[in-house]
Every structure is written in C-alpha cells, then in structure tokens.
Write a protein that holds these residues in place. Structure first.
Motif, PDB file in Angstrom:
ATOM      1  N   SER A  68      -1.694   4.732   5.029  1.00 41.51           N
ATOM      2  CA  SER A  68      -2.796   3.807   4.753  1.00 41.51           C
ATOM      3  C   SER A  68      -3.516   3.450   6.045  1.00 41.51           C
ATOM      4  O   SER A  68      -4.642   2.966   6.026  1.00 41.51           O
ATOM      5  N   PHE A 115      -5.258   7.604   3.302  1.00 41.16           N
ATOM      6  CA  PHE A 115      -6.008   6.915   2.254  1.00 41.16           C
ATOM      7  C   PHE A 115      -7.054   5.934   2.802  1.00 41.16           C
ATOM      8  O   PHE A 115      -7.584   5.125   2.058  1.00 41.16           O
ATOM      9  N   THR A 154       0.790   4.063  -3.042  1.00 44.38           N
ATOM     10  CA  THR A 154       0.402   5.444  -2.773  1.00 44.38           C
ATOM     11  C   THR A 154       1.558   6.408  -3.024  1.00 44.38           C
ATOM     12  O   THR A 154       1.348   7.516  -3.519  1.00 44.38           O
ATOM     13  N   ASN A 159       2.304   9.770   3.206  1.00 46.10           N
ATOM     14  CA  ASN A 159       1.158   8.932   2.860  1.00 46.10           C
ATOM     15  C   ASN A 159       0.882   7.950   3.993  1.00 46.10           C
ATOM     16  O   ASN A 159       1.802   7.285   4.472  1.00 46.10           O
ATOM     17  N   LYS A 217       0.828  -1.205   0.000  1.00 50.68           N
ATOM     18  CA  LYS A 217       0.000   0.000   0.000  1.00 50.68           C
ATOM     19  C   LYS A 217       0.858   1.248   0.000  1.00 50.68           C
ATOM     20  O   LYS A 217       0.559   2.223  -0.704  1.00 50.68           O
ATOM     21  N   VAL A 242      -4.377   2.590  -6.611  1.00 52.56           N
ATOM     22  CA  VAL A 242      -4.617   3.094  -5.258  1.00 52.56           C
ATOM     23  C   VAL A 242      -6.047   2.774  -4.818  1.00 52.56           C
ATOM     24  O   VAL A 242      -6.279   2.306  -3.698  1.00 52.56           O
TER      25      VAL A 242
END
Length: 322
Positions: free
Chosen positions: A88, A156, A8, A86, A4, A243
C-alpha cells in the motif's frame, strides 16, 4: 498487519485475480494460467541455515500470498511457484526483500531434495541411485531440478513507484566494471499509475477496474467519467470495492451483506449527498447572515442580499461566514 494489508491480501487470494495478474506479467494477458489449476501453499518458508561451528539456526519469513501452478505442456507436468507481495506504500528495500523470499524458497527446495534422498537411502529404496561424493556432500543430485519462483509486487498506490526496482539501484557503488560481477535482482512490479490503457486491457478480472479506479483517483472528474462509462462497475465484487475504498478514501455506501456492488449508483448517491450537504450549508450561512444584519439594523442590505448574489457573497465575507 494493517487494515490496508489485510484487505489487499484477502482480495489477491482470489484465484481468478491471482491468475489474472500472472497472465499479464508472464503472457501479456493471454489466458494461459487457469485459476482452477492454482493451489495455495503455506506462506511460511522455514529453512535451517548453518551458523558457526555447524550450528543450525531456524529462519522464517512470510510472503503475502504463495501458490503453486501445475500445468500440462507436451504431456509433462510443469510447475511454477508464484508469489505476490502487496504494497500500500512504496518499500525502499523491495529488491532485497523479494530476493530473501525467493532465496528462502530455493533453499527450502534444496533441503527438501536432500531430505528425500536421505530417507530413500535409509529405507533402501531400490529406485534411489548411489550418490557420488559430490552429490552426497551437497545432498542435491545431478538430475535434481528446482521449481522456478516468480514474485510479483502489486502496488496499490495512485502514484508512481518512487523506490528502487533493482538491487543495483540500492548499491553505493555504481562502477560498471564492479557491477558486472554483482548479480542484479529486479522486482516484477504492477503499479496502477504506470499501466497503459493497452496493458489494462490485459486483465479479465475485477483487477482491471480496481487498477483503473485507483489510477483515476487523483482526479475526481476522471474517476467519475471512468465509473459512468464502464458497465463493469455496476456489478463489482465486494472485496474489490473494499480495496478501492481503502486505497482511495472514497466511501462507496452499500449493504455489507451484498456480494456485488453497483459502484455507479453508489457514486451517484455520494454526489447527490454532497450536493444536499452543500445546499444545507448554504442555507445555514444565509440564516446566520440574516441574523447578523438584523442585529446591526441593516434592513436595506438584507433586502438587497435576497436578490443580489454577488452582494450576498460580499456580505458573507464581511461577516466571516463560510
């Protein structure tokens, strides 16, 4: 780095997406930062903090993405250092994590200024002024200035950010008189679930559709309505689709070589496949029921089940067929 994080990071490195995020965060969607004016920087910040007895200890931290912006304002170059983290998953120490990154960035700038002045003095550069004792000690002159650093956290996940958003929220002491003397540090956060419809319209890149898709993913009916009502999903960038897939678990079938993906068609194909699988499973259940009824010599019940759906459902439950 997990899958992930890799997906991203690869997506957010796109200068159009990166500029889009900062135009939203700084200028409420006005297109001030231009993608072509962004230059990627090394995400490894190396500084040398002083240890005991003046010992120098290398210290290194890595940001996800770091870029420098050079724009023109009143005929003077204006620079900004822009960083993206970023996530997740929520990070319960994010304010401290970002504070460390930003502090290292400023420390590196001070050290660079100090090194530049030292080199100029050694080379006897006529443009280099003679520092006073305070300037010489710090290595940073009165006229020196730092480039501002702005870090944005892009979450995200489909849920709200259920973690501290400031340093003060992380402290065990909540006495207001004490906190007035403790500098706070707040994170700049973008989370799909917390974006209003008006805020989503600030974005001009595929970032808008990615945020919309993740936000709607908690309700499959809303996700289907979103995709069918928005023509932008007919030509989505492959990196953006990756994504969306990874963060929602929705597999959008496509040819790997395609740069653009028709999410609308992929979504319809998935629904049709699900319906076909349901029909096949239904046939298998009916075949098993027929087998069991024949074995038990329940011919009349078998005949009735062919035309009576409620009775057939009752028999399926009776035999434990699902």
């Amino acid at each position: 780095m997990g899958k992930k994080d890799i997906i991203t990071k690869e997506y957010m490195e796109d200068t159009e997406v990166f500029a889009d995020v900062f135009n939203h965060m700084i200028y409420q969607g006005e297109k001030v930062i231009e993608p072509e004016k962004l230059k990627e920087l090394d995400t490894a910040n190396v500084v040398i903090p002083h240890g005991a007895d003046g010992a120098e200890v290398p210290y290194q931290k890595y940001r996800d993405i770091f870029k420098v912006l050079c724009a023109m304002e009143d005929e003077n170059a204006v620079y900004l250092l822009l960083g993206v983290e970023n996530q997740s998953k929520v990070h319960f120490a994010m304010p401290v994590k970002n504070m460390v990154y930003d502090s290292l960035g400023y420390t590196a700038q001070v050290q660079k200024a100090e090194a530049s002045h030292r080199k100029a003095r050694q080379e006897k550069d006529p443009k280099e002024k003679k520092p006073d004792s305070a300037e010489f000690l710090s290595g940073f002159y009165r006229e020196d200035r730092l480039l501002p650093i702005i870090t944005v956290v892009v979450y995200f996940g489909a849920d709200n950010w259920a973690a501290p958003r400031s340093l003060h929220e992380m402290l065990v002491v909540q006495d207001e008189e004490i906190l007035t003397l403790v500098p706070d540090y707040r994170i700049n956060l973008i989370a799909p679930a917390e974006l209003s419809e008006e805020e989503l319209e600030h974005f001009a890149s595929s970032f808008r559709e990615v945020m919309q898709f993740i936000k709607a993913s908690i309700d499959k009916k809303k996700m289907k309505q979103l995709v069918e009502a928005n023509a932008a999903f007919e030509t989505m960038d492959r990196k953006a689709v990756r994504v969306m897939e990874e963060m929602t678990g929705v597999k959008l079938e496509r040819e790997e070589k395609e740069e653009k993906v028709n999410v609308c068609k992929a979504f319809r194909d998935i629904k049709e496949e699900e319906r076909a699988e349901g029909r096949n499973e239904g046939k298998e259940c009916e075949q098993r029921l027929t087998k069991y009824l024949l074995q038990d010599n329940r011919i009349e019940d078998l005949k009735r089940s062919l035309d009576d759906e409620d009775f057939r459902s009752k028999l399926l439950k009776e035999y434990g067929i699902e």
